[in-house]
Design a protein around this motif. Structure first.
Motif, PDB file in Angstrom:
ATOM      1  N   ARG A   1     -11.015   5.476 -15.106  1.00  0.00           N
ATOM      2  CA  ARG A   1      -9.763   5.257 -14.352  1.00  0.00           C
ATOM      3  C   ARG A   1     -10.024   5.282 -12.845  1.00  0.00           C
ATOM      4  O   ARG A   1      -9.466   4.471 -12.101  1.00  0.00           O
ATOM      5  N   VAL A   2     -10.869   6.198 -12.385  1.00  0.00           N
ATOM      6  CA  VAL A   2     -11.190   6.265 -10.956  1.00  0.00           C
ATOM      7  C   VAL A   2     -11.889   4.987 -10.525  1.00  0.00           C
ATOM      8  O   VAL A   2     -11.512   4.363  -9.522  1.00  0.00           O
TER       9      VAL A   2
ATOM     10  N   GLY B   1      -5.943  12.682  -7.629  1.00  0.00           N
ATOM     11  CA  GLY B   1      -6.460  11.566  -6.838  1.00  0.00           C
ATOM     12  C   GLY B   1      -7.595  11.935  -5.902  1.00  0.00           C
ATOM     13  O   GLY B   1      -8.018  11.109  -5.099  1.00  0.00           O
TER      14      GLY B   1
ATOM     15  N   ASN C   1      -8.427  17.849 -10.800  1.00  0.00           N
ATOM     16  CA  ASN C   1      -8.337  16.628 -11.592  1.00  0.00           C
ATOM     17  C   ASN C   1      -6.881  16.176 -11.683  1.00  0.00           C
ATOM     18  O   ASN C   1      -5.982  16.977 -11.814  1.00  0.00           O
TER      19      ASN C   1
ATOM     20  N   ALA D   1     -10.808  12.470  -6.590  1.00  0.00           N
ATOM     21  CA  ALA D   1     -12.042  11.720  -6.880  1.00  0.00           C
ATOM     22  C   ALA D   1     -11.972  10.335  -6.253  1.00  0.00           C
ATOM     23  O   ALA D   1     -12.938   9.879  -5.632  1.00  0.00           O
ATOM     24  N   ALA D   2     -10.842   9.672  -6.389  1.00  0.00           N
ATOM     25  CA  ALA D   2     -10.692   8.335  -5.799  1.00  0.00           C
ATOM     26  C   ALA D   2     -10.723   8.402  -4.275  1.00  0.00           C
ATOM     27  O   ALA D   2     -11.362   7.569  -3.622  1.00  0.00           O
TER      28      ALA D   2
ATOM     29  N   TRP E   1     -18.799  10.485  -8.719  1.00  0.00           N
ATOM     30  CA  TRP E   1     -17.906  11.612  -8.467  1.00  0.00           C
ATOM     31  C   TRP E   1     -17.903  12.531  -9.669  1.00  0.00           C
ATOM     32  O   TRP E   1     -18.026  12.105 -10.810  1.00  0.00           O
TER      33      TRP E   1
ATOM     34  N   SER F   1     -13.181   9.112 -15.452  1.00  0.00           N
ATOM     35  CA  SER F   1     -14.060   8.451 -14.488  1.00  0.00           C
ATOM     36  C   SER F   1     -13.844   6.936 -14.500  1.00  0.00           C
ATOM     37  O   SER F   1     -13.884   6.290 -13.450  1.00  0.00           O
TER      38      SER F   1
END
Length: 172
Positions: free
Chosen positions: A138-139, A103, A100, A105-106, A94, A136
Motif C-alpha cells: 500500500r505504501v 502515513g 503504522n 512510512a509514505a 521502510w 508495504s
C-alpha cells in the motif's frame, strides 16, 4: 567519515542511527512484525544490523535513516536508501515499528526518494517487498510505484516483488 544528513518533513525527522536506537529496533525485530524484513532477530544480530546500516552510508554515500516524530523523540522506524551487492538496483525502503496506519512510512519514503532524486541525482528507484506484506505494498502504490513483472530472487529472503518508482521527471 561521511556525514549523514538530517531530513525533516511536516511531522518527521530522518536522522543518523545512534546507540540509543538499539532498544526500540531490537524490540521490533524480536516481534512478529519483523516477519517481512528478515526477522525475528536476536539482540546481538540487531546490533550488527544497525552497524551495517551505518556502514552502508560510508560505503555508498547514502543509506537509511532512523525516523522520529517531531512531537515525540524516539525512533519509530528505519527508512531510506539501500543498495547492497545482492540487490538488483538502489531501493527506497521502510519499516515502521510505531505509528503504522498514520502515513509515516509514505511521508518518510517520499522524503528519502526526493533526496535520492534531488541531492544524489539518482534516476530510478525500486522497492523490494516480501509477498504478503500488504501494508508495504500500500505504501509503495501510494507513492506511485508499480509492480514489475519479474520478481527478485534474494539469496536469503527468497522471492521479492519489485515495485518501480516513478522517474524524477514524472514526479515534477
Amino acid at each position: 567519515m561521511i556525514p549523514i544528513p538530517t531530513i525533516t518533513t511536516e511531522r518527521l525527522v530522518l536522522r543518523a542511527p545512534c546507540a540509543h536506537d538499539h532498544a526500540p529496533f531490537a524490540a521490533f525485530y524480536a516481534s512478529e512484525a519483523a516477519q517481512f524484513v528478515g526477522g525475528p532477530m536476536r539482540d546481538f544480530e540487531v546490533w550488527r544490523y544497525m552497524a551495517e546500516v551505518i556502514g552502508h552510508w560510508q560505503l555508498r554515500g547514502f543509506g537509511r535513516w532512523m525516523v522520529e516524530r517531531k512531537d515525540r523523540p524516539g525512533a519509530i522506524g528505519l527508512v531510506g536508501l539501500h543498495a547492497p551487492l545482492d540487490w538488483p538496483e538502489p531501493e527506497v525502503g521502510w519499516m515502521l515499528w510505531d505509528g503504522n496506519g498514520r502515513g509515516y512510512a509514505a511521508e518518510a519514503g517520499r522524503a528519502a526518494r526526493s533526496h535520492a532524486y534531488g541531492k544524489l541525482g539518482m534516476r530510478t528507484l525500486i522497492s523490494s517487498i516480501a509477498p504478503g506484506n500488504a501494508a508495504s505494498i500500500r505504501v509503495a502504490e501510494g507513492l506511485g510505484a508499480t509492480l514489475e513483472p519479474d520478481p527478485f530472487e534474494h539469496p536469503k529472503f527468497g522471492t521479492m516483488s519489485v515495485y518501480r518508482h516513478p522517474a524524477p521527471e514524472a514526479l515534477a
